[in-house]
Design a protein around this motif. Structure first.
Motif, PDB file in Angstrom:
ATOM      1  N   ASN A  95      16.361 -11.868  25.567  1.00 44.01           N
ATOM      2  CA  ASN A  95      14.945 -11.868  25.932  1.00 44.01           C
ATOM      3  C   ASN A  95      14.796 -11.020  27.190  1.00 44.01           C
ATOM      4  OD1 ASN A  95      12.242 -12.396  26.090  1.00 44.01           O
ATOM      5  ND2 ASN A  95      12.492 -14.440  26.971  1.00 44.01           N
ATOM      6  N   ILE A  96      14.610  -9.735  26.987  1.00 39.63           N
ATOM      7  CA  ILE A  96      14.600  -8.788  28.092  1.00 39.63           C
ATOM      8  C   ILE A  96      13.176  -8.563  28.568  1.00 39.63           C
ATOM      9  CG2 ILE A  96      15.249  -6.465  28.827  1.00 39.63           C
ATOM     10  CD1 ILE A  96      17.273  -6.434  26.550  1.00 39.63           C
ATOM     11  N   ASP A  97      12.979  -8.659  29.869  1.00 45.02           N
ATOM     12  CA  ASP A  97      11.673  -8.390  30.465  1.00 45.02           C
ATOM     13  C   ASP A  97      11.648  -6.936  30.933  1.00 45.02           C
ATOM     14  OD1 ASP A  97       9.218  -8.437  31.622  1.00 45.02           O
ATOM     15  OD2 ASP A  97       9.766  -9.746  33.304  1.00 45.02           O
ATOM     16  N   PHE A  98      10.850  -6.125  30.243  1.00 46.20           N
ATOM     17  CA  PHE A  98      10.791  -4.702  30.559  1.00 46.20           C
ATOM     18  C   PHE A  98       9.772  -4.382  31.653  1.00 46.20           C
ATOM     19  CE2 PHE A  98      12.628  -4.678  26.333  1.00 46.20           C
ATOM     20  CZ  PHE A  98      13.590  -3.684  26.422  1.00 46.20           C
ATOM     21  N   THR A  99       9.005  -5.371  32.093  1.00 44.64           N
ATOM     22  CA  THR A  99       7.936  -5.110  33.059  1.00 44.64           C
ATOM     23  C   THR A  99       8.443  -4.471  34.351  1.00 44.64           C
ATOM     24  OG1 THR A  99       6.641  -6.949  32.154  1.00 44.64           O
ATOM     25  CG2 THR A  99       6.031  -6.148  34.341  1.00 44.64           C
ATOM     26  N   PRO A 100       9.512  -5.004  34.977  1.00 47.79           N
ATOM     27  CA  PRO A 100      10.007  -4.357  36.207  1.00 47.79           C
ATOM     28  C   PRO A 100      10.467  -2.920  35.970  1.00 47.79           C
ATOM     29  CG  PRO A 100      10.941  -6.558  35.957  1.00 47.79           C
ATOM     30  CD  PRO A 100      10.291  -6.216  34.659  1.00 47.79           C
ATOM     31  N   ILE A 101      11.021  -2.675  34.787  1.00 47.17           N
ATOM     32  CA  ILE A 101      11.484  -1.320  34.471  1.00 47.17           C
ATOM     33  C   ILE A 101      10.294  -0.384  34.326  1.00 47.17           C
ATOM     34  CG2 ILE A 101      12.766   0.082  32.805  1.00 47.17           C
ATOM     35  CD1 ILE A 101      14.322  -2.438  32.054  1.00 47.17           C
ATOM     36  N   ILE A 102       9.291  -0.852  33.581  1.00 45.87           N
ATOM     37  CA  ILE A 102       8.108  -0.023  33.347  1.00 45.87           C
ATOM     38  C   ILE A 102       7.390   0.293  34.652  1.00 45.87           C
ATOM     39  CG2 ILE A 102       5.827   0.001  32.251  1.00 45.87           C
ATOM     40  CD1 ILE A 102       7.043  -1.696  29.996  1.00 45.87           C
ATOM     41  N   SER A 103       7.329  -0.694  35.544  1.00 52.18           N
ATOM     42  CA  SER A 103       6.617  -0.486  36.812  1.00 52.18           C
ATOM     43  C   SER A 103       7.300   0.553  37.693  1.00 52.18           C
ATOM     44  CB  SER A 103       6.493  -1.812  37.572  1.00 52.18           C
ATOM     45  OG  SER A 103       7.776  -2.308  37.916  1.00 52.18           O
ATOM     46  N   LEU A 151       2.021  -0.510  28.353  1.00 49.93           N
ATOM     47  CA  LEU A 151       3.434  -0.575  27.979  1.00 49.93           C
ATOM     48  C   LEU A 151       4.007  -1.973  28.214  1.00 49.93           C
ATOM     49  CD1 LEU A 151       4.718   2.848  29.374  1.00 49.93           C
ATOM     50  CD2 LEU A 151       4.369   2.220  26.979  1.00 49.93           C
ATOM     51  N   SER A 152       3.598  -2.604  29.298  1.00 52.58           N
ATOM     52  CA  SER A 152       4.064  -3.964  29.590  1.00 52.58           C
ATOM     53  C   SER A 152       3.589  -4.941  28.523  1.00 52.58           C
ATOM     54  CB  SER A 152       3.567  -4.414  30.967  1.00 52.58           C
ATOM     55  OG  SER A 152       4.119  -3.615  31.987  1.00 52.58           O
ATOM     56  N   GLU A 153       2.328  -4.788  28.120  1.00 53.30           N
ATOM     57  CA  GLU A 153       1.782  -5.670  27.091  1.00 53.30           C
ATOM     58  C   GLU A 153       2.492  -5.451  25.757  1.00 53.30           C
ATOM     59  OE1 GLU A 153      -2.343  -4.746  27.124  1.00 53.30           O
ATOM     60  OE2 GLU A 153      -2.798  -6.049  28.845  1.00 53.30           O
ATOM     61  N   ILE A 154       2.779  -4.204  25.442  1.00 51.90           N
ATOM     62  CA  ILE A 154       3.491  -3.905  24.194  1.00 51.90           C
ATOM     63  C   ILE A 154       4.890  -4.513  24.214  1.00 51.90           C
ATOM     64  CG2 ILE A 154       4.530  -2.036  22.841  1.00 51.90           C
ATOM     65  CD1 ILE A 154       2.144  -0.295  23.664  1.00 51.90           C
ATOM     66  N   SER A 155       5.553  -4.431  25.369  1.00 57.49           N
ATOM     67  CA  SER A 155       6.926  -4.940  25.469  1.00 57.49           C
ATOM     68  C   SER A 155       7.007  -6.455  25.337  1.00 57.49           C
ATOM     69  CB  SER A 155       7.553  -4.508  26.799  1.00 57.49           C
ATOM     70  OG  SER A 155       6.941  -5.178  27.896  1.00 57.49           O
ATOM     71  N   GLN A 156       5.865  -7.139  25.488  1.00 56.15           N
ATOM     72  CA  GLN A 156       5.844  -8.597  25.388  1.00 56.15           C
ATOM     73  C   GLN A 156       5.472  -9.090  23.994  1.00 56.15           C
ATOM     74  OE1 GLN A 156       6.892 -10.581  27.857  1.00 56.15           O
ATOM     75  NE2 GLN A 156       7.306  -8.719  29.032  1.00 56.15           N
ATOM     76  N   THR A 157       5.141  -8.179  23.101  1.00 55.70           N
ATOM     77  CA  THR A 157       4.751  -8.592  21.753  1.00 55.70           C
ATOM     78  C   THR A 157       5.981  -9.015  20.949  1.00 55.70           C
ATOM     79  OG1 THR A 157       4.916  -6.332  20.886  1.00 55.70           O
ATOM     80  CG2 THR A 157       2.780  -7.029  21.779  1.00 55.70           C
ATOM     81  N   ASP A 158       5.758  -9.889  19.980  1.00 49.35           N
ATOM     82  CA  ASP A 158       6.856 -10.383  19.146  1.00 49.35           C
ATOM     83  C   ASP A 158       7.484  -9.259  18.324  1.00 49.35           C
ATOM     84  OD1 ASP A 158       6.453 -12.939  20.097  1.00 49.35           O
ATOM     85  OD2 ASP A 158       5.128 -13.524  18.444  1.00 49.35           O
ATOM     86  N   ASN A 159       6.657  -8.348  17.842  1.00 43.35           N
ATOM     87  CA  ASN A 159       7.177  -7.243  17.031  1.00 43.35           C
ATOM     88  C   ASN A 159       8.127  -6.361  17.840  1.00 43.35           C
ATOM     89  OD1 ASN A 159       5.765  -8.035  14.774  1.00 43.35           O
ATOM     90  ND2 ASN A 159       4.010  -6.703  15.185  1.00 43.35           N
ATOM     91  N   PHE A 160       7.755  -6.092  19.086  1.00 47.27           N
ATOM     92  CA  PHE A 160       8.599  -5.251  19.936  1.00 47.27           C
ATOM     93  C   PHE A 160       9.919  -5.960  20.244  1.00 47.27           C
ATOM     94  CE2 PHE A 160      10.103  -3.706  24.038  1.00 47.27           C
ATOM     95  CZ  PHE A 160      10.044  -2.333  23.868  1.00 47.27           C
TER      96      PHE A 160
END
Length: 205
Positions: A95-103, A151-160
């Motif tokens: 369960n990777i949180d991409f938000t810090p990376i995207i920011s 991008l953050s919202e997309i990274s939190q979707t189940d499909n992603f």
């Protein structure tokens, strides 16, 4: 300090104390403990060292290759079988949180590419009437902010997340991990010697 040495030292102290203070129970406890320690040492010595005229002594050294094969089979069958690794991969979905990376990603090139596309489109000449791409430049900061949010919202979707998990699973398949573990086990067992096993067992007791 070696645990066996401490145990034997205490047993010896019990023997001495029991003998000089005429405490038969303490003396018996010390003698039994020392006899047990001596028996363990003798057994280990007989397993790893060949004793003349004693059948069965040195069996570990004589059958060491078979011993290593048995260890290898035990490790790979009971702990690192391909099926067990596959089950572990299926359970341990990352369960990777991409938000810090995207920011922290520099999205300025994305805005620059957008400007380039506009310039090369049919709206480029029209935009030139209003100062060219410089007229859109004030939108850069807002564009980057909105892009990061999207991008953050997309990274939190189940499909992603499912796509990420699928990609990671394909890159680290149970079969490839099993091969890696097999290689590591074989390399380590090749380094193993009867002396090393003897030292390990002596440390354990």
């Amino acid at each position: 300090m070696n645990k066996s040495f401490i145990t034997n030292l205490l047993a010896g102290a019990c023997v001495v104390a029991g003998y000089f203070f005429d405490q038969s129970i303490v003396l018996s406890v010390g003698l039994f403990a020392l006899s047990g320690a001596f028996t363990n040492l003798l057994a280990i010595h007989m397993l790893f060292e060949k004793v003349p005229f004693l059948y069965g002594s040195g069996v570990i050294a004589l059958k060491f290759e078979s011993f290593k094969v048995a260890i290898r089979d035990l490790i790979l069958t009971e702990f690192f079988s391909e099926q067990k690794i596959n089950n572990l991969l299926n359970k341990a979905q990352p369960n990777i949180d991409f938000t810090p990376i995207i920011s922290n990603v520099d999205l300025n090139p994305a805005f620059d590419n957008l400007l380039e596309v506009i310039e090369q489109s049919q709206f480029g000449s029209m935009l030139g009437m209003f100062g060219g791409t410089a007229a859109i430049e004030p939108m850069r900061e807002k564009f980057i902010e909105k892009m990061q949010l999207s991008l953050s919202e997309i990274s939190q979707t189940d499909n992603f997340k499912a796509l990420v998990n699928q990609t990671l699973s394909q890159g680290n398949s149970a079969q490839s991990l099993h091969v890696t573990v097999l290689k590591l086990v074989d390399e380590r067992l090749d380094e193993l010697t009867p002396k090393m096993v003897k030292e390990i067992i002596q440390t354990m007791i």
